[in-house]
Scaffold this active site. Sequence first.
Site, PDB file in Angstrom:
ATOM      1  CG  ASN A 148      -0.272  -0.007   2.597  1.00  0.00           C
ATOM      2  OD1 ASN A 148       0.531   0.535   2.815  1.00  0.00           O
ATOM      3  ND2 ASN A 148      -0.432  -1.060   3.344  1.00  0.00           N
ATOM      4  NE  ARG A 149      -0.964   4.975  -4.478  1.00  0.00           N
ATOM      5  CZ  ARG A 149      -2.150   4.269  -5.130  1.00  0.00           C
ATOM      6  NH1 ARG A 149      -2.901   3.841  -4.114  1.00  0.00           N
ATOM      7  NH2 ARG A 149      -2.281   4.070  -6.298  1.00  0.00           N
TER       8      ARG A 149
END
Length: 401
Positions: free
Chosen positions: A212-213
């Site tokens: 994920n970011r």
Amino acid sequence: MELSGKRILLIISGGIAAYKSLDLIRRLRERGASVRPIMTKAAQEFITPLAVGALSASHVYIDLFSREDEQDVGHIRLARDNDLVIVAPASADLMAKMAHGLADDLASAVLLATDRPVLVAPAMNPKMWAASATRRNVETLKADGIHFIGPMAGEMAESNESGTGRIAEPLEIVVAAVQLLDGAPKPLAGKKVIVTSGPTHEPIDPVRYIANRSSGRQGHAIAAALAKLGADVTLVSGPVTIPDPMAVETVHVERAEEMLEAVISRLPVDIAVMVAAVADWRVASSAGQKIKKQPGEAPPPLLLTENPDILKTVGHHEKRPKLVIGFAAETQDVEKNGRAKLERKGADLIVANDVSPETGIMGGTRNRVKIISAKGVDEWPELDKDEVAERLAALISSKLG
């Protein structure tokens, strides 16, 4: 960041990292401190007393049985005539002597005799740092009130060696020294804390992964803020590109299962702050070789399985910390989902935020959070992530009285 008038006793032990003590002396003196150095026999194998003396503008002490230095019980005078003792680098051998009260050379005798604060900057091979004997010694020293900065993760001096064991950078040691000497109250002194941060990377094959970011900025900032209040903080970090926070022991992991293992192995603690954006799923069986695209064929199916729930495991563990705080990164129904998570995970507080792409929060430098507890919801304004960390650290301090 001033040390004007402060007297620093710098103990330099053996190891290739000893060369960084030369820069540390310069940094301390730039800020107004006087530096009196002690070198172990092993340290002299890496740098010379002549270089140390030139940079410190001081006599370099090397021998416990020096007729000249010991005329007035010199090792006792050295132990007491200072504001702070810094051991940098601190070898595994010297820390073992400290932990067991040995005093067979000048450095260990001074450390046993001092009644001043002691700041230790370990430096050693990662295998030595991870060894059971070293871990026991570190825990003993922390229980005795010894302060630590580092070690940090990175490449070692030895070829093809990397991991946790690098000495903290000189300026990081200076910052830790200033914090010890500034006289500010340390409301979390003696409290053990574990913080998770960053994403996890779940491998699909050797070159691809599910992630994920998350940047880790918020978790790292929280770890640093808690350490600033005197807590003994361990940060378990997924893969990030930001530096490890100062005065914090950082454990680097890749996968959710590794993060869970690192967290559970460090219980019991007083406080757990689970900030990491852990991937909910992983590939049931990752490929041993890169999955190749075949012309005319559909992409291979990925069978996913659920990752362990680290927050829920900690929240219901038999060694549950006194205070458990989780994070809820949502894109809709932030408060509703945060309340449900609070009850389901066994947490005392949930820090919930909206991480929709348009907010720029995930991966950004600012955050807007809601603090959810059984008593209600407290909505904070948009703040820099460092400010969020400081406010949360203060809230944690108040929760523990």
